[in-house]
Write an enzyme that holds these catalytic residues in place. Structure first.
Site, short mmCIF file in Angstrom:
data_model
loop_
_atom_site.label_atom_id
_atom_site.label_comp_id
_atom_site.label_asym_id
_atom_site.label_seq_id
_atom_site.Cartn_x
_atom_site.Cartn_y
_atom_site.Cartn_z
CB SER A 7 36.83 32.90 35.04
OG SER A 7 35.76 33.75 35.37
CB SER B 11 37.62 35.38 38.34
OG SER B 11 37.94 33.98 38.32
CE LYS C 11 41.25 32.81 39.09
NZ LYS C 11 40.05 32.42 38.32
#
Length: 467
Positions: A179, A155, A82
């Protein structure tokens, strides 16, 4: 060994093939990079692909394995990060335009741990702006491979998309209000949100420090356990990282759930919840009972007030995290993140104290509940995966947004570990999902329960893309 094509094999499977010399990391990395080139222009999971570097890493793994050096289950395995994980070898934008060219001088602790374990970094995965709810208006949001008109969660959107579409074998996500869990649910994945502090946050761009958790998103409980075992543990650079020793999460993963006390609060888990979500949860409960778990009726602590405080709490800590760039560069922010920061800058000390006290009360009540049970069984979301249109409507209604957070936000407040598991298919052919929640530092038990469930079900083997 499964009949899955290479890109859909599990980390555990591919690792064993590497270890036995039946497959080369460089060949698999080449396959994955080719697949990314072919498919990611449609699904947009990657912010940045590091093809040349990944191939160099993979060839080093080839050479090490040829010499009998085996670093563990991630050795040679292509993964994605990420894009809030600091990398000295690539920009770390955190979903923002402000930091688009920011190249840190050091790696996040988890990045160093993954690469030391032999993982091959394919690239940085897209995410919402600053890890809040929406992507920056100038960024193309990832699209769900199960259906491009459906929500992909936030997210860790790129992590969900890339792992689900077979564009990496596992990925790193972060969870402040859900998330890791939302993208795992919407993409048919297995994700572990560890105990707060179990995984170092050094070099991880914050949304809200006291709520942020970092963990793995994979296609099975065993794979998630393998990744967690590498990234977990104390860190001299993060004083909030827990000092507790890290167990071998794979060692006892096959020990089953016989005798485990699994709590169910039917009011919390079922009232006002979509009937398809409830039906899948009840079937999972029966499956766990058949495996020998002791299902117990429990009363979940009062949670509604705390859920309503998640946005204010997040806003306070986000405002603090962005002091260097907000309001000085306010015009470069997207509207949702800017609104959150403005809210945080306006909250009074009295309101902060109220949130703190409510959080303490909930955490104490939850700890008492775990004195009577080992794990708690709940849905991940109150509804099947919504369409993007429906999510737009939800975003305009704070009450509906709070409903979405019902099963996630409280466990960010408490720092409790959870495992998210696919547990059925909705009428529209998209995956349904559930969570098991445990007391602090019970990740080994969660992985074991997830593995037991997946040993007798095949929901986690369903693929968004057949090829």
């Amino acid at each position: 060994m499964s009949a899955d094509p290479i890109h859909y094999k599990s980390i555990i499977e591919i690792s064993e093939l590497f270890r036995r010399g039946e497959l080369l990391p460089s060949k698999v990395t080449e396959v994955m990079l080719g697949r990314i080139a072919k498919l990611d222009q449609e699904f947009h999971g990657y912010a940045l692909v590091l093809a040349e570097r990944a191939m160099a890493q993979a060839k080093r793994c080839d050479a090490e394995l040829a010499k009998g050096v085996w670093r563990g289950p991630l050795h040679g395995v292509p993964i994605g990060l990420k894009d809030l994980c600091y990398t000295s070898f690539a920009p770390t934008a955190g979903g923002t335009t402000i930091h688009a060219r920011f190249v840190p001088s050091f790696n996040a602790t988890i990045v160093d741990r993954l690469e030391h374990a032999g993982a091959v970094t394919l690239g940085k995965l897209k995410m919402t702006e600053g890890a809040y709810t929406s992507h920056h208006p100038d960024d193309q949001a990832p699209l769900n491979p199960w259906g491009v008109d459906y929500w992909v969660g936030s997210s860790s959107s790129g992590s969900g998309v890339a792992t689900s579409a077979g564009l990496c074998f596992g990925s790193i996500g972060s969870d402040t209000g859900g998330s890791i869990r939302f993208p795992s649910a919407t993409c048919g994945l297995t994700g572990i949100k560890p105990t707060w502090g179990r995984v170092s946050r050094h070099g991880v761009f914050p949304l809200a420090d006291s709520l942020d958790h970092v963990g793995p998103m994979c296609r099975s409980a065993a794979d998630a356990a393998a990744m967690l075992g590498v990234i977990a543990g104390a860190d001299v650079n993060d004083p909030t990282a827990l000092q507790a020793p890290v167990p071998n999460y794979l060692a006892g993963i096959g020990d089953g759930v016989r005798g485990l006390r699994i709590g169910v609060d039917r009011s919390y888990a079922q009232d006002g919840i979509d009937s398809q979500v409830v039906a899948a949860l009840l079937e999972a409960e029966r499956t766990l009972a058949d495996l020998g778990a002791d299902i117990r009726e429990v009363k979940f602590p009062a949670y509604e007030k705390l859920v309503s405080m998640w946005i204010p709490m997040c806003s306070i800590e986000t405002a603090e995290a962005h002091l260097e760039t907000y309001p000085s560069r306010k015009s470069e922010y997207g509207p949702d993140l800017a609104q959150l920061i403005e809210q945080g800058r306006s909250i009074s000390g009295v309101e902060i104290a109220q949130i703190h006290h409510e959080r303490l009360k909930f955490c104490g009540s939850l700890a008492a509940l775990f004195g009577d049970i080992d794990l708690l069984l709940i849905p991940t979301m109150p509804v099947p995966i919504p369409t993007l249109t429906k999510m737009g409507e939800y975003g305009a209604d704070p009450n509906v947004l709070l409903s979405i957070l019902r099963f996630t936000a409280v466990f960010d407040f408490s720092g409790s570990p959870t495992i998210t598991l696919p547990n059925g298919m909705a009428a529209d052919g998209l995956p349904l999902s559930m969570q098991l929640v445990g007391p602090h530092l019970s990740e080994d038990m969660l992985a074991r329960a997830g593995y037991a469930f997946q040993s007798v079900t095949d929901w986690h083997t369903r693929r968004a893309l057949g090829e």
